[in-house]
Scaffold this motif. Sequence first.
Motif, short mmCIF file in Angstrom:
data_model
loop_
_atom_site.label_atom_id
_atom_site.label_comp_id
_atom_site.label_asym_id
_atom_site.label_seq_id
_atom_site.Cartn_x
_atom_site.Cartn_y
_atom_site.Cartn_z
N ARG A 114 14.38 7.65 19.04
CA ARG A 114 13.54 7.50 20.24
C ARG A 114 12.20 6.91 19.81
O ARG A 114 11.77 7.08 18.67
N THR A 115 11.54 6.22 20.72
CA THR A 115 10.21 5.67 20.42
C THR A 115 9.09 6.50 21.05
O THR A 115 7.93 6.29 20.75
N ASP A 116 9.44 7.42 21.93
CA ASP A 116 8.45 8.29 22.57
C ASP A 116 9.10 9.62 22.88
O ASP A 116 10.13 9.67 23.56
N LEU A 117 8.53 10.70 22.37
CA LEU A 117 9.08 12.03 22.62
C LEU A 117 8.49 12.67 23.87
O LEU A 117 8.96 13.73 24.29
N HIS A 118 7.47 12.04 24.44
CA HIS A 118 6.79 12.64 25.59
C HIS A 118 6.44 11.56 26.62
O HIS A 118 5.31 11.45 27.07
N LYS A 119 7.43 10.76 27.00
CA LYS A 119 7.22 9.70 27.98
C LYS A 119 6.90 10.31 29.34
O LYS A 119 7.66 11.11 29.88
N GLU A 131 12.59 2.55 23.60
CA GLU A 131 12.25 1.17 23.96
C GLU A 131 12.59 0.28 22.76
O GLU A 131 11.92 0.34 21.72
N LYS A 132 13.62 -0.53 22.91
CA LYS A 132 14.17 -1.29 21.79
C LYS A 132 13.13 -2.19 21.12
O LYS A 132 13.10 -2.31 19.90
N SER A 133 12.26 -2.81 21.92
CA SER A 133 11.29 -3.75 21.35
C SER A 133 10.33 -3.08 20.37
O SER A 133 9.82 -3.71 19.44
N LYS A 134 10.10 -1.77 20.55
CA LYS A 134 9.18 -1.06 19.67
C LYS A 134 9.81 -0.65 18.35
O LYS A 134 9.10 -0.33 17.39
N ILE A 135 11.13 -0.66 18.29
CA ILE A 135 11.81 -0.20 17.09
C ILE A 135 12.38 -1.34 16.27
O ILE A 135 12.71 -1.18 15.10
N HIS A 136 12.47 -2.52 16.87
CA HIS A 136 13.04 -3.68 16.18
C HIS A 136 12.17 -4.05 14.97
O HIS A 136 10.98 -4.35 15.11
N GLY A 137 12.77 -4.03 13.79
CA GLY A 137 12.06 -4.43 12.59
C GLY A 137 11.13 -3.39 12.00
O GLY A 137 10.46 -3.66 11.00
N ILE A 138 11.07 -2.20 12.58
CA ILE A 138 10.16 -1.18 12.09
C ILE A 138 10.66 -0.60 10.77
O ILE A 138 11.87 -0.51 10.53
N ASP A 139 9.75 -0.25 9.89
CA ASP A 139 10.09 0.45 8.65
C ASP A 139 10.62 1.84 9.03
O ASP A 139 9.92 2.60 9.69
N PRO A 140 11.84 2.19 8.63
CA PRO A 140 12.40 3.49 9.00
C PRO A 140 11.50 4.66 8.61
O PRO A 140 11.43 5.66 9.33
N LEU A 141 10.82 4.55 7.48
CA LEU A 141 9.93 5.64 7.06
C LEU A 141 8.74 5.77 7.99
O LEU A 141 8.23 6.88 8.21
N GLU A 142 8.31 4.66 8.57
CA GLU A 142 7.22 4.72 9.54
C GLU A 142 7.70 5.39 10.83
O GLU A 142 6.96 6.17 11.45
N LEU A 143 8.94 5.11 11.21
CA LEU A 143 9.51 5.77 12.38
C LEU A 143 9.57 7.28 12.16
O LEU A 143 9.25 8.06 13.07
N VAL A 144 9.96 7.70 10.97
CA VAL A 144 10.02 9.13 10.65
C VAL A 144 8.64 9.76 10.77
O VAL A 144 8.48 10.85 11.33
N ARG A 145 7.62 9.09 10.24
CA ARG A 145 6.26 9.62 10.32
C ARG A 145 5.82 9.78 11.77
O ARG A 145 5.19 10.77 12.15
N THR A 146 6.18 8.81 12.61
CA THR A 146 5.80 8.87 14.02
C THR A 146 6.47 10.04 14.72
O THR A 146 5.84 10.78 15.48
N ILE A 147 7.77 10.23 14.46
CA ILE A 147 8.50 11.34 15.07
C ILE A 147 7.92 12.67 14.63
O ILE A 147 7.69 13.57 15.45
N ASN A 148 7.67 12.83 13.33
CA ASN A 148 7.16 14.10 12.81
C ASN A 148 5.78 14.43 13.36
O ASN A 148 5.46 15.60 13.61
N GLN A 149 4.96 13.43 13.57
CA GLN A 149 3.61 13.65 14.07
C GLN A 149 3.58 14.04 15.53
O GLN A 149 2.65 14.70 16.00
N ASN A 150 4.61 13.66 16.26
CA ASN A 150 4.60 13.87 17.71
C ASN A 150 5.61 14.88 18.22
O ASN A 150 5.70 15.12 19.42
N SER A 151 6.35 15.50 17.31
CA SER A 151 7.36 16.45 17.73
C SER A 151 6.81 17.87 17.74
O SER A 151 6.25 18.33 16.75
N ALA A 152 6.97 18.54 18.88
CA ALA A 152 6.51 19.93 19.00
C ALA A 152 7.66 20.90 18.80
O ALA A 152 7.48 22.11 18.91
N LEU A 153 8.86 20.40 18.51
CA LEU A 153 10.02 21.25 18.33
C LEU A 153 10.93 20.66 17.27
O LEU A 153 10.80 19.51 16.88
#
Length: 210
Positions: A114-119, A131-153
């Motif tokens: 997911r690109t947003d946990l609280h849309k 949102e596919k455009s936000k994830i295309h070409g992203i560094d997977p490790l950066e995606l992980v950091r984003t998820i961890n920073q914004n997940s409350a569960l």
Amino acid sequence: MRMVFRWFGEGNDTVSLDHIRQIPGVEGIVWALHDLPVGEEWPMERIEQIRDQASAYGLHIDVVESVNVHEDIKLGLPSRDRYIDNYIRTIEKLGKVGVKVICYNFMPVFDWARTDLHKLGPDGSTALFFEKSKIHGIDPLELVRTINQNSALTMPGWEPERLAHLTSLFDAYRNVSEEDLWDNLEYFLSKVIPAAEKNGIRMAIHPDDP
């Protein structure tokens, strides 16, 4: 059709069972044991605990999302049979408490994205969003950091202890072809589907899968 609502568990989900039972038309929860390591056999007492929690509010537990598939199964490693045996024993236990559907994923490394946990929705509610455009070409490790920073569960498939080994997981899949992955999926299903059918359960691949 029977309406159900996703629930991430007591002490983990900010939405309570008391709130869920007040949603018009909702009869049950979609659940899982998110705190257990992937590949581990689910203890019967934990399964019964969820059943009892849900039934106290008049809700059924017919759908499980997900019993996650261990990476050794997806990779086709010799150790996969041990994890498949655990999976089958979990199926048998879930059948005993009336579960009718088990969702599963078979995607390499990430079970979902997911690109947003609280849309924010028009009515002020929030939801998981992709949102596919936000994830295309992203560094997977950066995606992980984003998820961890914004997940409350605790999110299934994104457990911290699992994410800590992402680099080695990527290396493990480096020489796994699409055909290999399909062959490993066929092997997995050839073992678990008979067990599921025997226990009155349907295996449903999650729509997040490609």
